[in-house]
Design an enzyme around this catalytic site. Structure first.
Site, PDB file in Angstrom:
ATOM      1  CG  ASP A   1      -0.252  -0.590   2.773  1.00  0.00           C
ATOM      2  OD1 ASP A   1      -0.322  -1.335   2.743  1.00  0.00           O
ATOM      3  OD2 ASP A   1       0.622   0.504   3.448  1.00  0.00           O
TER       4      ASP A   1
ATOM      5  CG  ASP B   1       3.994  -3.452   5.655  1.00  0.00           C
ATOM      6  OD1 ASP B   1       3.995  -2.485   4.991  1.00  0.00           O
ATOM      7  OD2 ASP B   1       3.526  -3.774   6.487  1.00  0.00           O
TER       8      ASP B   1
HETATM    9  N1  SAM Z   1      -0.038  -3.141   7.252  1.00  0.00           N
HETATM   10  C1  SAM Z   1      -0.226  -4.596   7.110  1.00  0.00           C
HETATM   11  C2  SAM Z   1      -0.604  -5.621   8.402  1.00  0.00           C
HETATM   12  O1  SAM Z   1       0.218  -4.772   9.363  1.00  0.00           O
HETATM   13  O2  SAM Z   1      -1.026  -6.860   8.124  1.00  0.00           O
HETATM   14  C3  SAM Z   1       0.564  -5.089   5.212  1.00  0.00           C
HETATM   15  C4  SAM Z   1       1.143  -3.991   4.675  1.00  0.00           C
HETATM   16  S1  SAM Z   1       1.291  -5.185   3.474  1.00  0.00           S
HETATM   17  C5  SAM Z   1      -0.281  -4.548   2.319  1.00  0.00           C
HETATM   18  C6  SAM Z   1       1.266  -6.453   3.736  1.00  0.00           C
HETATM   19  C7  SAM Z   1       2.129  -6.791   1.756  1.00  0.00           C
HETATM   20  O3  SAM Z   1       2.582  -7.579   1.963  1.00  0.00           O
HETATM   21  C8  SAM Z   1       1.165  -7.116   0.883  1.00  0.00           C
HETATM   22  O4  SAM Z   1       1.125  -6.368  -0.115  1.00  0.00           O
HETATM   23  C9  SAM Z   1       1.626  -8.496   0.470  1.00  0.00           C
HETATM   24  O5  SAM Z   1       1.048  -8.982  -0.686  1.00  0.00           O
HETATM   25  C10 SAM Z   1       3.245  -8.257   0.698  1.00  0.00           C
HETATM   26  N2  SAM Z   1       3.487 -10.176   0.625  1.00  0.00           N
HETATM   27  C11 SAM Z   1       3.346 -11.298   0.732  1.00  0.00           C
HETATM   28  N3  SAM Z   1       4.006 -12.296   0.835  1.00  0.00           N
HETATM   29  C12 SAM Z   1       5.080 -11.392  -0.020  1.00  0.00           C
HETATM   30  C13 SAM Z   1       6.947 -11.977  -0.365  1.00  0.00           C
HETATM   31  N4  SAM Z   1       6.912 -13.274  -0.397  1.00  0.00           N
HETATM   32  N5  SAM Z   1       7.414 -10.812  -0.820  1.00  0.00           N
HETATM   33  C14 SAM Z   1       6.923  -9.536  -1.192  1.00  0.00           C
HETATM   34  N6  SAM Z   1       5.889  -9.324  -0.982  1.00  0.00           N
HETATM   35  C15 SAM Z   1       4.874 -10.475   0.439  1.00  0.00           C
END
Ligand code: SAM
Length: 300
Positions: free
Chosen positions: A93, A163
């Site tokens: 985000d 994150d």
């Molecule tokens: N602020 C949120 C929370 O505390 O739950 C998390 C924010 S952000 C939306 C989390 C992000 O991690 C998502 O966009 C997801 O697609 C990403 N993500 C999940 N697994 C991942 C990976 N292996 N490598 C990179 N990004 C990843």
């Protein structure tokens, strides 16, 4: 709770194994799709405003995002004191990216996000974060698996901010020892790693597991806390690892001096006093961290 036929409620299913759900009455679904990696739903909610859920876990709400974004960015950056190269793993985000870029010491910010759909729709629905981030020439967003990236990159960083989603689906690998070892490999001397480590009241083992892995890799492994209303269950833990214990013990006056030097930009939760107080762990959280103490450290 009697529901009108046309009402829609969306449940957070993250705690199904504990036998409870938090449900949100939906005013309007703005976007719902299954991406290559996860189920994504963005909806408008009367009290929390825009809310993003991934695989049934609340990620962000417009109403209280400032707590998490500020604490996941300003604590490691002001603890480090002179971070120039920063890496965000996940962070789709761009809320954290926007906060990191408020630090003038930062020369380059790299974000590695696995799901291009999250970035694309954040650019449409959260322009308040993505706008300033993508307009800043110091920022680059790479679409890749964060675990793969830290295992293979030649780049080095002063601060790494994980994150991530919770340890399910694509996020699971971001809680592995191999991933943390990759982060350690990519950190410059004096570097800091912080991780999203869930709500210990419900996800206690997750914190102990991360601390156990951190202790094998870093001289100092602990967590700090913040209360984020939409992440139900009380304090959220943010893992904090470095090879210099002093970084998380800096006094308010040092953090305040660094904040003034950074231009004392506006915040709504983080402050030098909150920064220092956040490392004061409630006893049951301190015990979850201490349980990891017994683990032998890997030879560095
Ligand atoms: N602020 C949120 C929370 O505390 O739950 C998390 C924010 S952000 C939306 C989390 C992000 O991690 C998502 O966009 C997801 O697609 C990403 N993500 C999940 N697994 C991942 C990976 N292996 N490598 C990179 N990004 C990843």
């Amino acid at each position: 709770m009697s529901e009108q036929a046309d009402e829609r409620w969306i449940a957070e299913t993250l705690f199904d194994d504990l036998g409870f759900r938090m449900t949100f009455k939906v005013d309007k679904v703005l976007c719902e799709l299954r991406t290559e990696h996860q189920h994504l739903v963005l909806f408008e909610q009367k009290f929390f405003g825009k809310m993003l859920m991934l695989d049934g876990a609340t990620q962000i709400s417009k109403r209280d995002e400032f707590v998490y974004q500020e604490m996941m960015s300003h604590v490691p950056l002001f603890a480090h004191g002179n971070a120039r190269d920063v890496l965000i793993i996940g962070g789709g985000d761009c809320g954290i990216a926007e906060e990191v870029l408020k630090h003038k010491t930062v020369r380059r910010l790299t974000q590695v996000e696995i799901d291009v759909k999250v970035v694309e729709f954040a650019r449409e629905h959260f322009p308040e974060f993505t706008g300033p981030a993508f307009a800043d020439k110091r920022f680059e967003c790479i679409i890749d698996d964060g675990a793969k990236y830290v295992a293979g990159t030649e780049r080095r960083f002063d601060v790494i901010i994980v994150d991530s989603t919770d340890p399910q689906g694509p996020g699971k690998v971001l809680f592995s020892e191999k991933f943390y070892a990759g982060c350690k490999r990519c950190l410059n001397k004096g570097g800091v790693l912080v991780t999203q480590n869930g709500v210990p009241f419900f996800q206690n083992n997750e914190l102990t597991s991360t601390m156990t892995k951190f202790r094998k890799l870093f001289a100092d492994a602990t967590c700090y806390v913040a209360a984020i209303p939409v992440y139900v269950g009380g304090h959220m833990a943010m893992g904090f690892a470095s090879d210099d214990r002093r970084l998380r013990q800096l006094p308010v006056k040092t953090i305040a001096r660094r904040y003034r030097k950074a231009g004392s930009f506006k915040t709504m939760y983080w402050s030098p006093e909150v920064h220092v107080a956040a490392f004061a762990q409630p006893r049951f959280i301190a015990e979850a961290v201490a349980r990891a103490k017994a683990m032998p450290r890997a030879k560095s």
